[in-house]
Design a protein around this motif. Structure first.
Motif, short mmCIF file in Angstrom:
data_model
loop_
_atom_site.label_atom_id
_atom_site.label_comp_id
_atom_site.label_asym_id
_atom_site.label_seq_id
_atom_site.Cartn_x
_atom_site.Cartn_y
_atom_site.Cartn_z
N HIS A 177 34.89 14.10 29.81
CA HIS A 177 36.06 14.98 29.42
C HIS A 177 35.51 16.30 30.22
O HIS A 177 36.77 16.86 30.85
N ALA A 178 34.35 16.79 30.12
CA ALA A 178 34.16 18.30 30.78
C ALA A 178 34.38 18.11 32.09
O ALA A 178 34.61 19.21 32.79
N LEU A 179 33.94 17.05 32.94
CA LEU A 179 34.15 16.73 34.15
C LEU A 179 35.36 16.77 34.72
O LEU A 179 35.53 17.38 35.89
N ASN A 180 36.19 16.50 33.91
CA ASN A 180 37.50 16.63 34.37
C ASN A 180 38.74 16.63 33.34
O ASN A 180 39.22 15.69 32.56
N VAL A 181 38.94 17.83 32.88
CA VAL A 181 39.88 17.99 31.78
C VAL A 181 41.34 17.61 31.79
O VAL A 181 41.94 17.35 30.76
N HIS A 182 41.40 17.28 33.04
CA HIS A 182 42.85 16.49 33.16
C HIS A 182 43.13 14.95 32.93
O HIS A 182 44.17 14.47 32.87
N ASP A 183 41.73 14.29 32.70
CA ASP A 183 42.01 12.97 32.45
C ASP A 183 42.26 12.81 30.85
O ASP A 183 41.43 13.33 30.08
N GLU A 184 43.39 12.13 30.94
CA GLU A 184 44.02 12.16 29.51
C GLU A 184 43.17 11.25 28.68
O GLU A 184 43.05 11.34 27.17
N PHE A 185 42.71 10.26 29.13
CA PHE A 185 41.74 9.32 28.42
C PHE A 185 40.77 9.70 27.78
O PHE A 185 40.46 9.79 26.58
#
Ligand code: ZN
Length: 569
Positions: free
Chosen positions: A65-73
């Protein structure tokens, strides 16, 4: 687990809470009804495996989640983790309760050492169902503080800035810009001062009442237990602070005087404190890949153990260091239990801090890597006072190699690193002194607290000059120190660790092998012993003893003088 797998290949699957609850309950019940020590140890391991698996899934959700906050999953999975992770504290408590009351307790001690019982006892001293609601309220107040701080807005040269925006100008090499930035920061904090006063006041009263419900006189013993401190108390810490006053404050004063000459001002004011050189700090002109390449070379040269560790980290994709769009701010190092590997998360910004962050987090990761084979999760990390030894020592043990990163600016970097660390120690002691006053005197008024801080600030930071900034002059500088709100009684840990790191640094200059062996031994022991036992087992000196300060002070003076001369050459 398969150690060929790389981070991107680690599988995530959401924990089924009901199923896990059933399995954990069953494992703990089986421990309780075991008829032999072998059976007991077998079910213990079964429970620990479950705990590791839950932790692995939560950690993967957090990192991804921290690596890509746009990843909804992973955003959804991270929310699931936040909601469900507190539920597992209950099982930890049950597990420890089983241990303490088991007829196989002595067999467990034979297998795991005495420290497991220490940890079980400490855990139980911090928790009872009667404070469950209070813990929830405490978390709410903590997030309220975080929100107030991040939503702080200030006007600067016609624009609106948030905290990280204004920090940039607060460290400008132009003094007038810094003054202006500090003024707007001071103004914004002054407006909010009562909000921070009150959040803290509520926290203090709440913590005091939790302590009383658990049978303590005030919050201090509970605070120490929450930090899992089992072999030193407030008295030793008080003596430690007085050693800092005696040995380190004079050194910090000297640094500040030299700093004024260096940057050509009459005296150092608050807005000058972080400015060490007239022509700017050490410059790092390397990309992320180049930094990692240099670090590889450095760890190859340092020792065979660090070499093996760092190449493992690289080949298994266990570092993500570059800041990018959608990546959460900050840096940390964490262990992924099922794979028994550490992961380093960073946000390189191209400044000299990148190297500090890498060596610091690599120190944490090196320890996790070395002691990941303990099957008891609590043995894989010690208390925070010890954890910071691993990270801070790594910063000092790599001094010899900084030239690879900084070339002609090396001595500037090293002088800044050493002097900032020395200046930090009295501040850590001040924060700690303040916390002891606050929790020993829970009825003190908000004004009395701020007055106490101001008075003590004069003792620990006698050179501090706020130049009339009204918020800071009012004895509220501490409100910026998040640890006071989020992790009470934490903070002196950094100073304790620093004293040991400086000790290792001195030994390193005398005999590289001896120093490295002590460091590696300490990392290998993980959290299998308490703070002072770990230090003793690694043949290090006790930071609470005055002779330890005697041992490090000469070396600090020597290295500051040498670096000060070299930095301008
Ligand atoms: Zn750290």
């Amino acid at each position: 687990m398969n150690d060929k797998l790389k981070f991107s290949e680690y599988k995530y699957k959401r924990i089924n809470v009901d199923e896990m609850t059933e399995k954990m309950t069953k494992a703990i019940e089986s421990m309780d009804s075991s008829r032999s020590k072998d059976e007991y140890l077998k079910f213990m391991k079964e429970y620990l495996k479950l705990e590791d698996h839950v932790e692995t899934m939560f950690t993967l959700a957090k990192i991804r989640h921290a690596l890509n906050v746009h990843d909804e999953f992973y955003e959804e999975e991270n929310r699931f983790k936040d909601e469900n992770s507190p539920k597992f504290k209950h099982f930890k408590n049950q597990f420890y309760m089983s241990l303490v009351n088991s007829k196989f307790k002595e067999d467990v001690v034979l297998e795991y050492g005495e420290h497991i019982i220490n940890l079980a006892n400490i855990f139980q001293r911090t928790y009872s169902d009667s404070i469950m609601e209070d813990l929830v309220s405490e978390n709410k107040l903590i997030s309220k503080y975080g929100k107030e701080l991040t939503s702080l807005k200030m006007k600067f040269r016609g624009e609106e800035k948030n905290i990280s925006g204004i920090f940039y100008y607060m460290s400008s090499s132009d003094r007038d810009t810094r003054i202006e930035a500090y003024k707007s920061f001071d103004e914004a904090l002054f407006e909010k001062r009562h909000v921070f006063d009150e959040i803290f006041d509520e926290l203090v009263k709440l913590r005091d009442s939790m302590a009383k419900k658990l049978g303590y006189e005030n919050f201090i013993p509970l605070g120490y237990a929450r930090m899992k401190r089992s072999d030193y108390g407030p008295k030793s810490v008080g003596e430690f602070r007085s050693h800092i006053k005696k040995y380190i404050v004079p050194l910090a004063k000297e640094i500040i005087l030299k700093q004024a000459v260096e940057i050509e001002v009459d005296s150092i004011k608050i807005f000058d404190e972080n400015i060490l050189f007239k022509d700017g700090n050490a410059v790092l002109s390397l990309s992320e890949n180049e930094i990692v390449d240099k670090a590889t070379e450095m760890y190859d040269l340092l020792s065979k153990e660090t070499s093996e560790f760092f190449s493992f980290m690289k080949s298994h994709e266990l570092m993500d260091l570059k800041s990018k769009e959608g990546k959460k701010f900050g840096g940390f190092c964490t262990l992924i239990p099922d794979y028994r590997v550490p992961f380093i998360y960073g946000n390189f910004n191209g400044s000299s801090d990148d190297v500090d962050i890498l060596t610091h987090e690599a120190g944490h990761a090196f320890q996790m890597y070395r002691s990941s084979s303990f099957d008891l999760p609590d043995y894989r990390f010690p208390t925070l006072d010890s954890c910071e030894i691993h990270s801070m020592s790594m910063e000092f043990l790599t001094y010899t190699y900084m030239e690879m990163f900084f070339k002609e600016d090396t001595h500037k970097f090293l002088y800044a690193h050493m002097s900032e660390n020395i200046k930090f120690m009295p501040y850590a002691a001040l924060i700690d002194d303040f916390q002891h006053f606050v929790y020993e005197n829970p009825k003190a008024s908000i004004e009395e607290r701020n007055e106490y801080y101001k008075k003590k600030e004069g003792e620990y930071l006698p050179y501090r000059d706020y130049d009339g900034l009204k918020y800071f002059e009012s004895g509220r500088f501490w409100q910026k120190q998040g640890h006071l709100f989020t992790d009470p009684m934490y903070y002196i840990d950094y100073a304790l660790a620093l004293v040991i790191a400086l000790q290792l640094y001195k030994e390193f200059t005398i005999n590289k092998e001896t120093a490295l062996n002590k460091y590696i031994k300490l990392c290998d022991l993980g959290g299998s012993e308490s703070f002072l036992r770990l230090i003793e087992s690694s043949s290090l000196m006790n930071p609470f003893e005055e002779k330890t300060f005697d041992f490090i002070v000469e070396e600090i003076k020597k290295s500051l003088t040498t670096l000060n001369k070299l930095k301008t050459n």
